[in-house]
Design a protein around this motif. Structure first.
Motif, mmCIF file in Angstrom:
data_model
loop_
_atom_site.group_PDB
_atom_site.id
_atom_site.type_symbol
_atom_site.label_atom_id
_atom_site.label_comp_id
_atom_site.label_asym_id
_atom_site.label_seq_id
_atom_site.Cartn_x
_atom_site.Cartn_y
_atom_site.Cartn_z
ATOM 1 N N UNK A 1 0.262 11.152 0.889
ATOM 2 C CA UNK A 1 -0.480 10.745 -0.305
ATOM 3 C C UNK A 1 -1.977 10.737 -0.051
ATOM 4 N N UNK A 2 -2.380 10.263 1.124
ATOM 5 C CA UNK A 2 -3.813 10.213 1.405
ATOM 6 C C UNK A 2 -4.375 11.632 1.490
ATOM 7 N N UNK A 3 -3.625 12.523 2.161
ATOM 8 C CA UNK A 3 -4.059 13.912 2.263
ATOM 9 C C UNK A 3 -4.214 14.507 0.871
ATOM 10 N N UNK A 4 -3.257 14.181 0.001
ATOM 11 C CA UNK A 4 -3.304 14.716 -1.347
ATOM 12 C C UNK A 4 -4.522 14.186 -2.109
ATOM 13 N N UNK B 1 0.834 -1.201 0.000
ATOM 14 C CA UNK B 1 0.000 0.000 0.000
ATOM 15 C C UNK B 1 0.869 1.253 0.000
ATOM 16 N N UNK B 2 1.963 1.225 0.764
ATOM 17 C CA UNK B 2 2.862 2.379 0.778
ATOM 18 C C UNK B 2 3.400 2.657 -0.619
ATOM 19 N N UNK B 3 3.871 1.590 -1.258
ATOM 20 C CA UNK B 3 4.423 1.738 -2.596
ATOM 21 C C UNK B 3 3.335 2.197 -3.561
ATOM 22 N N UNK B 4 2.148 1.619 -3.409
ATOM 23 C CA UNK B 4 1.030 1.979 -4.271
ATOM 24 C C UNK B 4 0.646 3.445 -4.127
ATOM 25 N N UNK C 1 5.068 5.973 7.169
ATOM 26 C CA UNK C 1 3.783 6.481 7.611
ATOM 27 C C UNK C 1 3.556 7.892 7.092
ATOM 28 N N UNK C 2 4.618 8.681 7.143
ATOM 29 C CA UNK C 2 4.571 10.052 6.649
ATOM 30 C C UNK C 2 4.229 10.086 5.159
ATOM 31 N N UNK C 3 4.879 9.192 4.405
ATOM 32 C CA UNK C 3 4.595 9.122 2.968
ATOM 33 C C UNK C 3 3.129 8.785 2.714
#
Lengths: 411, 315
Positions: free
Chosen positions: B151-154, B15-18, B145-147
């Motif tokens: 991305x989710x915020x974006x 999910x992080x990579x995605x 987690x920051x990444x």
């Protein structure tokens, strides 16, 4: 306009005269100077020229001539290496050196063999300082190729000997780059451990594309799931730094046995997380007591901030080449090769012997572990991390030797 | 390590990579759906973002760079659209395509000239270096987690902007009926410029947070360039939702395939057929095949569902 053109010709001819007046022995350095492994390649070139300057040119050079390494960017690829070889021979350069990647080294050996067969009056000699595929001095061995680094099997022999005594090792995971070198490391690890420690289980054996993986987290998750207590890897450059970084991020507790953790950014990537966990096998490190080399390394690190001296074998190589040329009183590749064969070169760790039968250098080796620098046994830290290498085993030159299957065609 | 832990950790990695992939490809798919331009230079904006952030971080630290670098990249993107792409647009799609293609090489050479061919030492800030939480026995780094958070915020911001604001409505309208929007008195070329700039800024933001997680080097654009196209094709050209699904899917495919050590001959062995004497290709494990799986998926999608998972149009 005419005047300007005239001046230009004058200037150009002046430059030409000046360059012929300082005759030079040039060695083409064919290694990646751009791309993913550029940090490895450009650091190596700086080390070569520094060694040439300090160890040869300042001590009288080669029959009064200067030794110089000229960079040719092969972008890490075998095909591109051949193009660069052509470029080097077009410039009249008769010596080449390469080290990053046994694929490129194998291609270069083939090309040099062919070139020399076709151009007996313009032969080329290949000095290999780091490509460690055993095949290059066995099945593929060539009179025109000399290797100054211990080959992969010799290194693995020493590492597995050391592992044999560590009874805590139960499960080993092998991970490597998917090319000749990675395959050889995996093969040798499995074969040697099966003989020396049949109780050790190989719980994983993975190859990943070289220079392509940015995030090793999935591989680390797999290593973790396998329950491995020890990881063996022949990775180098960013492929090792990123692997160690991912292992650190995930909190992997396994020990790492490596060939190349000692330099080129890996110590920085490990930092404190590598303490007591990462081991390397090398021909030298900063804390092997060697007065002159220590000073050389410190001067080098000061001169090139951000680059750290790493290749002791390159210093050996440069001095041995100069010695061979000076003894042969010639810079003809064949004469140099004949002088280099069977040379016994005393250095600060003992002696480097260039075995005649396969042109494989034999030298003392060290296994060391990443430890907090204390100013005493671990006098110097590595890459400004506060951690350095502590020798845990020394292998004498005699013990490092392995037989060869080389049947050399001699000119 | 239990199976559950392994699956959860691999899922998290996927999910992080995605999410990072999504950040990269959202700009590309936005630009495509607006302007019909397949922007080959998109990954180069990702690289620029990383280099700008590196440069800024050496002067004033990471945090200002997080804000300033994407804005700079966005400004450059807008300028490229205004003075480059718009001129090329007159000569049709092929000219545009070639323009962005050339631009990618141009930007790589510029990076060589300014920062050299080596990788630069762009580091994770100290306050983000550490462990966020421990899942069973595996640490999950703060930075990941920051990444994910970024991305989710974006994603949320983009969604709100496109569906809940006036600008978003005009963009959506210009997407399908540019002539009508123009007739209503909106400056469509300026909207195009803003979208191109915005899309570039998103790529730049991905560069800012991807550059120090991995390696910042001149080849980084080429390394992600092809995978971004896979995301856009699989998700459906022009579909933001499709790009999101495709990114997560590809991220998980990549991480899970690495985890599997089964080979073709193992599968056949299950049904009692021995492939030991066949060429070594049948003994390749899925781990080794992992790097080609995304491209395989892309080819399959193009054959069986050319408009992608959620694509709006057949092209």
């Amino acid at each position: 306009m005419k005047k300007a053109a005239f001046r230009l010709t004058l200037a150009a001819s002046a430059v030409l005269v000046a360059s012929t007046a300082m005759a030079q022995v040039k060695i083409a350095y064919i290694d990646p100077l751009s791309g993913f492994f550029a940090n490895v390649g450009s650091g190596g070139l700086k080390g070569m020229n520094e060694a040439a300057e300090v160890l040869v040119n300042q001590k009288g050079g080669i029959m009064g001539q200067k030794l110089e390494f000229v960079g040719f960017d092969n972008k890490g690829s075998p095909q591109e290496s051949l193009i660069q070889l052509k470029a080097a021979t077009d410039q009249g350069i008769r010596f080449i050196t390469q080290g990053n990647g046994s694929g490129a080294a194998g291609a270069l050996i083939d090309a040099v063999n062919k070139w020399n067969a076709r151009n007996p009056d313009k032969t080329v000699l290949f000095f290999n300082y780091a490509a460690v595929d055993p095949d290059l001095t066995n099945g593929k061995c060539s009179f025109w190729h000399f290797r100054f680094d211990a080959n992969s099997d010799m290194k693995m022999e020493a590492i597995t000997n050391y592992m044999t005594d560590d009874k805590k090792i139960k499960k080993v995971f092998i991970i490597g780059q998917d090319y000749a070198h990675g395959h050889q490391v995996a093969k040798a690890t499995k074969a040697m451990l099966a003989k020396k420690r049949p109780d050790i289980k190989i719980v994983g054996d993975d190859l990943h594309p070289i220079g392509k993986v940015k995030d090793f987290a999935p591989y680390v998750a797999k290593i973790k799931a396998s329950g491995a207590d020890t990881v063996v890897t022949g990775n180098w450059g960013n492929d090792l730094s990123l692997l160690v970084k991912a292992a650190k991020d995930a909190g992997l507790k396994a020990k790492f046995y490596t060939y190349y953790a000692g330099g080129l950014g890996t110590p920085q990537a490990m930092g404190a997380a590598g303490e007591g966990k990462v081991l390397q096998l090398t021909e030298w490190h900063m804390n092997v007591p060697t007065k002159n080399t220590e000073k050389f390394a410190l001067d080098f690190n000061k001169k090139y901030p951000g680059v750290y001296f790493y290749y002791y074998r390159v210093n050996n190589m440069v001095e041995m080449i100069a010695k061979a040329m000076n003894t042969a009183k010639s810079t003809d590749p064949k004469a140099v090769a004949l002088a280099l064969e069977d040379m016994r070169f005393p250095n600060e760790t003992g002696e480097v012997w260039m075995r005649k039968s396969d042109h494989q250098a034999m030298q003392p080796l060290y296994i060391s572990i990443f430890t907090k620098a204390d100013g005493k046994t671990v006098k110097h830290d590595s890459e400004g991390t506060g951690y350095g290498w502590k020798t845990v085993a020394s292998i004498t030159q005699r013990d490092s030797q392995l037989p060869t299957t080389c049947i050399m065609e001699r000119p | 390590m239990s199976n559950l832990e392994f699956i959860l950790v691999t899922l998290l990695n996927g999910v992080t990579y995605g999410l990072l992939l999504f950040m990269l490809s959202s700009g590309l798919t936005l630009i495509f759906s607006m302007m019909g331009v397949l922007n080959f230079a998109h990954a180069s904006f990702y690289m620029l973002g990383a280099y700008f952030a590196y440069q800024i971080s050496t002067w004033v630290g990471f945090w200002p760079g997080l804000l300033v670098a994407p804005l700079l990249v966005g400004a450059i993107g807008a300028l490229v659209e205004r003075y480059g792409l718009r001129a090329a647009h007159r000569y049709g799609h092929v000219a545009e395509l070639l323009f962005t293609f050339g631009l990618a090489f141009f930007m790589e050479e510029i990076v060589h000239l300014i920062w050299g061919r080596n990788s630069v030492d762009y580091r994770i800030p100290d306050e983000l270096d550490g462990t966020l939480f421990t899942l069973f026995s595996t640490d999950f780094p703060i930075y990941k987690g920051f990444m994910m958070g970024i991305s989710v915020a974006m994603l949320v911001a983009l969604y709100v902007m496109l569906t809940r604001t006036r600008v978003g409505l005009i963009i959506q309208a210009a997407l399908t009926k540019p002539d009508m929007v123009e007739a209503l008195g909106h400056n469509v070329p300026r909207i195009f410029m803003l979208v191109f700039g915005g899309g570039s800024a998103l790529a730049g933001l991905a560069g800012v947070i991807g550059g120090n997680a991995f390696v910042t080097e001149p080849g980084m654009a080429a390394a992600v360039g092809s995978i971004v196209f896979v995301v856009v094709v699989v998700g459906g050209l022009g579909s933001l939702g499709g790009a999101f699904v495709a990114s997560i899917l590809l991220g998980c495919i990549q991480t899970f395939s690495i985890a599997m050590t089964v080979s073709l001959s193992d599968i056949f062995a299950l049904v009692g057929i021995s492939l030991d004497k066949t060429p070594s290709i049948s003994r390749l494990t899925i781990t080794q095949l992992a790097p080609i799986l995304p491209y395989l998926l892309m080819v399959a999608i193009l054959i069986f569902r050319p408009r992608g998972l959620m694509g709006a149009r057949e092209s």
